[in-house]
Design an enzyme around this catalytic site. Structure first.
Site, short mmCIF file in Angstrom:
data_model
loop_
_atom_site.label_atom_id
_atom_site.label_comp_id
_atom_site.label_asym_id
_atom_site.label_seq_id
_atom_site.Cartn_x
_atom_site.Cartn_y
_atom_site.Cartn_z
N TYR A 65 -3.00 -35.35 -49.64
CA TYR A 65 -3.13 -36.79 -49.83
C TYR A 65 -3.41 -37.06 -51.30
O TYR A 65 -4.56 -37.06 -51.74
CB TYR A 65 -4.24 -37.38 -48.97
CG TYR A 65 -4.14 -37.12 -47.48
CD1 TYR A 65 -2.95 -36.73 -46.88
CD2 TYR A 65 -5.27 -37.26 -46.67
CE1 TYR A 65 -2.88 -36.48 -45.51
CE2 TYR A 65 -5.20 -37.03 -45.29
CZ TYR A 65 -4.01 -36.63 -44.73
OH TYR A 65 -3.96 -36.39 -43.37
N HIS A 134 -3.04 -27.37 -41.93
CA HIS A 134 -2.41 -28.67 -41.70
C HIS A 134 -1.18 -28.56 -40.78
O HIS A 134 -0.97 -29.40 -39.91
CB HIS A 134 -2.01 -29.27 -43.05
CG HIS A 134 -1.94 -30.76 -43.06
ND1 HIS A 134 -2.11 -31.50 -44.20
CD2 HIS A 134 -1.72 -31.67 -42.07
CE1 HIS A 134 -2.00 -32.79 -43.91
NE2 HIS A 134 -1.76 -32.91 -42.64
N PRO A 215 -5.24 -42.61 -33.39
CA PRO A 215 -5.57 -43.04 -32.02
C PRO A 215 -5.15 -44.48 -31.75
O PRO A 215 -5.16 -44.92 -30.60
CB PRO A 215 -7.09 -42.90 -31.96
CG PRO A 215 -7.54 -43.08 -33.38
CD PRO A 215 -6.47 -42.44 -34.22
N LEU A 216 -4.73 -45.19 -32.81
CA LEU A 216 -4.24 -46.57 -32.64
C LEU A 216 -2.71 -46.62 -32.71
O LEU A 216 -2.12 -47.67 -32.96
CB LEU A 216 -4.85 -47.48 -33.71
CG LEU A 216 -6.38 -47.48 -33.76
CD1 LEU A 216 -6.90 -48.41 -34.83
CD2 LEU A 216 -6.97 -47.84 -32.40
N GLY A 217 -2.08 -45.46 -32.45
CA GLY A 217 -0.62 -45.43 -32.36
C GLY A 217 0.07 -45.85 -33.63
O GLY A 217 1.14 -46.47 -33.60
N GLY A 219 -0.68 -48.13 -35.62
CA GLY A 219 -0.66 -49.58 -35.77
C GLY A 219 -0.20 -50.33 -34.54
O GLY A 219 -0.47 -51.53 -34.39
#
Length: 337
Positions: A65, A134, A215-217, A219
């Site tokens: 990142y 990773h 975990p929020l797909g 978005g």
């Protein structure tokens, strides 16, 4: 103040906050692209500080990142408070001596030792709490990589080791070399392929924890994506089949049903999605760079879902539902499942 509680990762003693904080979006990604829109360093650091106030001490990053920019941002944010945070970072995407990504995966012993030194410098610390591979290096036996990571534990540079996006066979082979504490994979009500592949069963059998990223797909489950036009023109998700054409329209219809359920419970779709991951016994690390979204996400730790709630949510998107590939073909090929 610790109001969200802690949980154990793995079976060797690592304790982290019930919900972690994914930090990837706080800086540009490799190559200088903004994956989730422009980042504001001051706001990002405020988010990391607010996380600690709420008892959320588990920060997730990776050397790629930036490269290294995300780790360096975290170093600035936690300066003077290093021992209050649990830092997880990842290596494996090879970064050359000029700090440029080669986009090869390198799990060779020599590279493991080189990568950890760069991350320690970037993070401004002498130890990493949780160090993940990773992605699996298909050209290097995972036993070699795990043995090199085990050496880092013996040297005190790393507390615990983990893997990311790997198969049950890979997990078993690595765990025979050194205890694996956590496996990080994309997991949400919108992405359950690791359940279908039996990976969650393997983790439970071996006493290894699942750390759920996105975990929020990506978005879908935030409630902010309601129609195809809501995706900005340069949004990286447009490269993902899951966010393209007719598949996007179909997926948004499923989101509508989840949004209705969340409204009935007087919570946000994001909170419902995070509460579901927690109810399944896993550790979510939703990413955000804004304190207000962090506060919403962390509040999900107090939400109790009944068996009926879980059944209803899982009936909206039954296991095996086709939602489109989550990456382009090249990135999918790096997932070992």
């Amino acid at each position: 103040m610790n109001n969200i509680g802690q949980r154990k990762l793995g079976s060797k003693g690592l304790a982290v906050s019930t919900i972690g904080l994914g930090c990837m979006g706080m800086t540009v990604f490799a190559g200088g692209s903004d994956l989730y829109g422009p980042a504001d360093e001051k706001e990002a650091i405020s988010t990391i500080h607010r996380a600690l106030e709420l008892g959320c001490n588990f920060l997730d990053t990776a050397d790629i990142y930036g490269p290294y920019l995300n780790e360096q941002l975290i170093a600035r944010a936690i300066s003077g408070n290093r021992n209050k945070y649990v830092i997880a970072t990842k290596f494996g995407y090879e970064i050359d001596d000029n700090d440029q990504p080669t986009w090869r995966i390198n799990g060779k012993k020599a590279y493991v030792k080189k990568a950890v030194e760069k991350s320690l410098r970037s993070l401004g610390t002498d130890y990493i709490d949780l160090y993940y591979l990773h992605r699996l290096d298909g050209q290097t036996p995972v036993e070699e990589t795990a043995a090199a990571m085990a050496d880092l534990v013996k040297e005190g540079k790393v507390g615990y080791i983990g893997l990311s996006e790997v198969s049950s066979d890979t997990i078993r082979r690595a765990n025979r070399i050194h205890p694996i504490t956590a496996v990080q994979s994309e997991y949400s009500i919108f992405e359950r392929s690791i359940e279908e592949a039996g990976i969650t069963d393997t983790l439970q059998e071996l006493g290894i924890s699942l750390v759920a990223y996105s975990p929020l797909g990506r978005g879908y489950l935030t409630g902010n994506l309601k129609k195809p036009e809501d995706l900005p023109e340069n949004d990286f998700r447009k490269t993902m089949p899951r966010f393209q054409g007719e598949q996007l329209v179909k997926n948004l219809a499923l989101v509508d049903a989840i949004t209705v359920m969340a409204a009935e419970k007087e919570i946000t779709p994001s909170q419902l999605a995070i509460a579901w991951v927690l109810a399944k016994g896993h550790t979510p690390i939703p990413g955000t760079k804004r304190p207000k979204y962090l506060e919403q996400n962390v509040a999900a730790a107090a939400i109790q879902l009944s068996a009926g709630d879980i059944d209803r949510l899982e009936s909206i998107i039954p296991l095996g539902t086709f939602l489109g590939d989550r990456y382009d073909a090249a990135s999918m090929s790096s997932i070992n499942q």
